[in-house]
Design a protein around this motif. Sequence first.
Motif, PDB file in Angstrom:
ATOM      1  N   SER A  39       0.849  -1.202   0.000  1.00 37.82           N
ATOM      2  CA  SER A  39       0.000   0.000   0.000  1.00 37.82           C
ATOM      3  C   SER A  39       0.876   1.239   0.000  1.00 37.82           C
ATOM      4  N   LEU A  40       0.246   2.377  -0.198  1.00 35.48           N
ATOM      5  CA  LEU A  40       0.937   3.665  -0.248  1.00 35.48           C
ATOM      6  C   LEU A  40       0.851   4.332   1.126  1.00 35.48           C
ATOM      7  N   PRO A  41       1.963   4.531   1.812  1.00 39.04           N
ATOM      8  CA  PRO A  41       1.909   5.211   3.120  1.00 39.04           C
ATOM      9  C   PRO A  41       1.428   6.648   2.987  1.00 39.04           C
ATOM     10  N   TYR A  78       2.173   6.714  -6.366  1.00 35.22           N
ATOM     11  CA  TYR A  78       2.076   5.251  -6.280  1.00 35.22           C
ATOM     12  C   TYR A  78       3.101   4.600  -7.201  1.00 35.22           C
ATOM     13  N   VAL A  79       3.305   5.199  -8.387  1.00 36.78           N
ATOM     14  CA  VAL A  79       4.341   4.694  -9.298  1.00 36.78           C
ATOM     15  C   VAL A  79       5.708   4.793  -8.625  1.00 36.78           C
ATOM     16  N   TRP A  80       6.010   5.959  -8.061  1.00 29.92           N
ATOM     17  CA  TRP A  80       7.311   6.196  -7.415  1.00 29.92           C
ATOM     18  C   TRP A  80       7.548   5.211  -6.279  1.00 29.92           C
ATOM     19  N   TRP A  81       6.560   5.023  -5.420  1.00 26.47           N
ATOM     20  CA  TRP A  81       6.690   4.148  -4.260  1.00 26.47           C
ATOM     21  C   TRP A  81       6.801   2.682  -4.688  1.00 26.47           C
ATOM     22  N   THR A  82       6.032   2.297  -5.699  1.00 26.40           N
ATOM     23  CA  THR A  82       6.086   0.907  -6.164  1.00 26.40           C
ATOM     24  C   THR A  82       7.457   0.582  -6.741  1.00 26.40           C
ATOM     25  N   THR A  89       8.958 -10.352  -8.789  1.00 24.22           N
ATOM     26  CA  THR A  89       7.825 -10.582  -9.685  1.00 24.22           C
ATOM     27  C   THR A  89       6.767 -11.408  -8.968  1.00 24.22           C
ATOM     28  N   TYR A  90       5.556 -11.396  -9.545  1.00 27.95           N
ATOM     29  CA  TYR A  90       4.421 -12.100  -8.953  1.00 27.95           C
ATOM     30  C   TYR A  90       3.690 -12.875 -10.037  1.00 27.95           C
ATOM     31  N   ASP A  91       2.992 -13.921  -9.614  1.00 21.85           N
ATOM     32  CA  ASP A  91       2.178 -14.672 -10.564  1.00 21.85           C
ATOM     33  C   ASP A  91       0.897 -13.918 -10.890  1.00 21.85           C
ATOM     34  N   ILE A  92       0.304 -13.273  -9.876  1.00 22.80           N
ATOM     35  CA  ILE A  92      -0.922 -12.491 -10.042  1.00 22.80           C
ATOM     36  C   ILE A  92      -0.853 -11.296  -9.105  1.00 22.80           C
ATOM     37  N   ILE A  93      -1.381 -10.175  -9.566  1.00 23.22           N
ATOM     38  CA  ILE A  93      -1.549  -9.004  -8.703  1.00 23.22           C
ATOM     39  C   ILE A  93      -3.041  -8.716  -8.592  1.00 23.22           C
ATOM     40  N   HIS A  94      -3.533  -8.633  -7.369  1.00 27.89           N
ATOM     41  CA  HIS A  94      -4.941  -8.337  -7.106  1.00 27.89           C
ATOM     42  C   HIS A  94      -5.017  -6.969  -6.450  1.00 27.89           C
ATOM     43  N   ALA A  95      -5.528  -5.995  -7.170  1.00 22.77           N
ATOM     44  CA  ALA A  95      -5.596  -4.618  -6.678  1.00 22.77           C
ATOM     45  C   ALA A  95      -6.978  -4.319  -6.110  1.00 22.77           C
ATOM     46  N   HIS A  96      -7.019  -3.367  -5.186  1.00 23.00           N
ATOM     47  CA  HIS A  96      -8.271  -3.025  -4.516  1.00 23.00           C
ATOM     48  C   HIS A  96      -8.556  -1.530  -4.571  1.00 23.00           C
ATOM     49  N   HIS A  97      -7.930  -0.855  -5.505  1.00 23.18           N
ATOM     50  CA  HIS A  97      -8.172   0.570  -5.748  1.00 23.18           C
ATOM     51  C   HIS A  97      -7.777   0.850  -7.191  1.00 23.18           C
ATOM     52  N   PRO A  98      -8.507   1.727  -7.886  1.00 28.08           N
ATOM     53  CA  PRO A  98      -8.172   1.979  -9.295  1.00 28.08           C
ATOM     54  C   PRO A  98      -6.737   2.417  -9.526  1.00 28.08           C
ATOM     55  N   ILE A  99      -6.215   3.302  -8.680  1.00 31.21           N
ATOM     56  CA  ILE A  99      -4.834   3.748  -8.865  1.00 31.21           C
ATOM     57  C   ILE A  99      -3.876   2.572  -8.729  1.00 31.21           C
ATOM     58  N   ALA A 100      -4.091   1.746  -7.715  1.00 31.28           N
ATOM     59  CA  ALA A 100      -3.228   0.583  -7.525  1.00 31.28           C
ATOM     60  C   ALA A 100      -3.281  -0.336  -8.739  1.00 31.28           C
ATOM     61  N   ALA A 101      -4.475  -0.570  -9.261  1.00 30.11           N
ATOM     62  CA  ALA A 101      -4.623  -1.475 -10.401  1.00 30.11           C
ATOM     63  C   ALA A 101      -3.910  -0.942 -11.631  1.00 30.11           C
ATOM     64  N   LEU A 102      -4.130   0.325 -11.948  1.00 31.71           N
ATOM     65  CA  LEU A 102      -3.549   0.897 -13.167  1.00 31.71           C
ATOM     66  C   LEU A 102      -2.034   1.021 -13.065  1.00 31.71           C
TER      67      LEU A 102
END
Length: 377
Positions: A39-41, A78-82, A89-102
């Motif tokens: 998540s984004l602090p 969010y881009v900077w923090w990520t 790497t991950y097999d799947i990413i499950h996002a719970h907010h539009p910004i996180a998903a995009l």
Amino acid sequence: MNILQALFFPPEQPGGVSSMIPYIQDRFQQMGWQMELFSLPKRVRGKGQEEVVFETFDYHAFEGDPLVDKYIQTYRDYVWWTKLRLKKTYDIIHAHHPIAALVMKQLYPDTPVMMTIHSSYERELILNGKIEENGKVHQFLTAIYGELEARVDKLLTVSESFRTYISPYVKEAADIKVIPNGFDEKRFKPIAHENEVPQLITVCRLVPAKGIDILLHGCAELKRRGHPFVLHIIGDGPIRPELEQLAVELDLYDDIIFYGYMLHPEEFMPFFDIFVLPSRAEAFGSVFAEAALCWLALVGTNVGGISEQIDDGVNGLLVPTEDPIALAEALEKLVTDSSYRYNLARSGWDKAKQVYSLQRVIAQLKKVYVNTLRQAE
């Protein structure tokens, strides 16, 4: 399988998403699946500098509005923090907010990314008087649904009513899978008790969308009818001073306790009798399921996910929005008839345990994860 759950708020924040995801993580890890939370602090603000590009619309047409500009800057942050924090790497990413998903799809283009849409930010802003319906910000935020549909691999949401709500903003609403929120019933421990005076409780952020002003007017009518009660309000927010003043004006202040924010209200809730929340809109309304699992009788408005949880007269009572008299009448039925109240609460507990169990969510998510990964191969 290694899965990343990409949140917006840190998991310790209140709310259905944040309170549910750590329990999902724990259950999957018990099955031997790897799962991380991200998540984004709140301290990360104004760090990102990269240009934002959407595929389905040009956000520059909406620039200049403070809310839009803040949204875009949060995307950059969010881009900077990520980039700073995630190195694997991950097999799947499950996002719970539009910004996180995009953002995740931008940075992990070859990884399947799914997104659960939990609520409507634009609807909340409208109901809270922050933006105008069909105005600039409303158009920008609803355009995000189409962007999500175009870019992420799978969309999910938490209720049939919310899928209907977003259908005008996407091309294939039928492809959006509905998985209602689930709750670990071990967290909720109903307690046998006998309150001489009925104890009402509501738990929410104190904003106009939650309808607490209607609740106070309904309680004032209940008091005028001669029924004693105590209303416990757990939560904080920008309109708390207005609500406290309204309680004084309605001669209710001695009948209400304002607690402010509480991290784990489910530990407190079983000692009460009736849960009531006259929301003006709810995508799901997790707190109703939580209250049902605490064996409280439920009173809610006939909107969104609330009306999917409550079968009126069977496991709770539904009332129209903006109707304090109808709310008072529903509460009157419960405060004057303890047997009826008990039977509704028992039915509510039965449904919540069967329909909103965490185990059901785990099984459905496991199936979606496996199918999504198979389709990506």
